[in-house]
Design a protein around this motif. Sequence first.
Motif, mmCIF file in Angstrom:
data_model
loop_
_atom_site.group_PDB
_atom_site.id
_atom_site.type_symbol
_atom_site.label_atom_id
_atom_site.label_comp_id
_atom_site.label_asym_id
_atom_site.label_seq_id
_atom_site.Cartn_x
_atom_site.Cartn_y
_atom_site.Cartn_z
ATOM 1 N N LYS A 1 34.685 45.280 80.714
ATOM 2 C CA LYS A 1 35.356 44.539 79.643
ATOM 3 C C LYS A 1 35.999 43.279 80.203
ATOM 4 O O LYS A 1 35.845 42.188 79.660
ATOM 5 C CB LYS A 1 36.396 45.448 78.981
ATOM 6 C CG LYS A 1 37.226 44.836 77.892
ATOM 7 C CD LYS A 1 38.642 44.452 78.218
ATOM 8 C CE LYS A 1 39.415 45.239 79.210
ATOM 9 N NZ LYS A 1 40.678 44.594 79.611
ATOM 10 N N VAL B 1 33.745 44.287 71.532
ATOM 11 C CA VAL B 1 33.251 45.658 71.361
ATOM 12 C C VAL B 1 33.654 46.515 72.562
ATOM 13 O O VAL B 1 34.155 47.634 72.400
ATOM 14 C CB VAL B 1 31.721 45.676 71.152
ATOM 15 C CG1 VAL B 1 31.163 47.088 71.223
ATOM 16 C CG2 VAL B 1 31.354 45.010 69.823
ATOM 17 N N LEU B 2 33.465 45.984 73.771
ATOM 18 C CA LEU B 2 33.855 46.729 74.983
ATOM 19 C C LEU B 2 35.361 46.951 75.036
ATOM 20 O O LEU B 2 35.825 47.997 75.505
ATOM 21 C CB LEU B 2 33.397 45.981 76.232
ATOM 22 C CG LEU B 2 31.894 45.970 76.499
ATOM 23 C CD1 LEU B 2 31.576 45.078 77.694
ATOM 24 C CD2 LEU B 2 31.367 47.370 76.722
ATOM 25 N N TRP C 1 36.105 49.764 72.535
ATOM 26 C CA TRP C 1 35.518 50.978 73.084
ATOM 27 C C TRP C 1 36.348 51.511 74.257
ATOM 28 O O TRP C 1 36.678 52.699 74.326
ATOM 29 C CB TRP C 1 34.081 50.701 73.497
ATOM 30 C CG TRP C 1 33.296 51.865 74.018
ATOM 31 C CD1 TRP C 1 33.630 53.194 74.009
ATOM 32 C CD2 TRP C 1 32.022 51.795 74.639
ATOM 33 N NE1 TRP C 1 32.635 53.947 74.591
ATOM 34 C CE2 TRP C 1 31.634 53.110 74.985
ATOM 35 C CE3 TRP C 1 31.158 50.750 74.944
ATOM 36 C CZ2 TRP C 1 30.439 53.398 75.618
ATOM 37 C CZ3 TRP C 1 29.950 51.043 75.575
ATOM 38 C CH2 TRP C 1 29.601 52.355 75.895
ATOM 39 N N SER C 2 36.700 50.625 75.198
ATOM 40 C CA SER C 2 37.477 51.081 76.355
ATOM 41 C C SER C 2 38.883 51.507 75.935
ATOM 42 O O SER C 2 39.461 52.413 76.540
ATOM 43 C CB SER C 2 37.533 50.009 77.445
ATOM 44 O OG SER C 2 38.251 48.881 76.999
ATOM 45 N N ASP D 1 38.494 54.916 74.728
ATOM 46 C CA ASP D 1 38.247 55.748 75.903
ATOM 47 C C ASP D 1 39.558 56.085 76.619
ATOM 48 O O ASP D 1 39.780 57.235 77.003
ATOM 49 C CB ASP D 1 37.279 55.029 76.846
ATOM 50 C CG ASP D 1 36.901 55.870 78.051
ATOM 51 O OD1 ASP D 1 36.419 57.000 77.860
ATOM 52 O OD2 ASP D 1 37.080 55.381 79.186
#
Length: 190
Positions: free
Chosen positions: A132, A168-169, A172-173, A176
């Motif tokens: 990211k 998006v990353l 997402w992260s 996570d």
Amino acid sequence: MNRSAKIFNLPNLITGSRFLLSGCLMLLLLREQTTINALLAWLVFTIAAGSDWIDGYFARKYKAVTVLGKLMDPLADKVLVTTAMIMLIPTGKLPAWVALIILCREIVVTGLRGVASSSGIVVAASNLGKWKSIIQYIALGTLIFPLGVLPIPFLHQIGLAILYVALVLTVWSGIDYFYKLRRVFLEDPN
């Protein structure tokens, strides 16, 4: 080695320089974006982003990891990214909503890591988080780079597309991190 020598080691000094370079970046992006000013801003940003890798390399190579470094390094990264994003909004190169989502995620993850740390849980940066950051750096560097210097049509549109991948990353992260830390929030304190 005495305590102050450990704190003022090479990796920490490199990390500290990222804060100073972020201030220089802000001043350069405040100026009229002539080709020279934009190139200087891009150069400062690139050096600062590169220092993120360099400080970690030296910290690992010379076993010079410190508590201060563990705190400063991610903060310096966030200050650099925040500076670039906020300064690019008025230029029209970066939509404010993208910056808002990315910055909110950074605040939430920093808070999550802080709560986890107070519970004795150390959360290292994940590979997803590292990717990211790399994609964010590439996108922001591309958006800062002046048009017309390289024969690349739609350079800033390419940078914006890369930033959407970073967005998006980033989300997402963030999810996570929350998933990995769920036990901190789901534990019964009694």
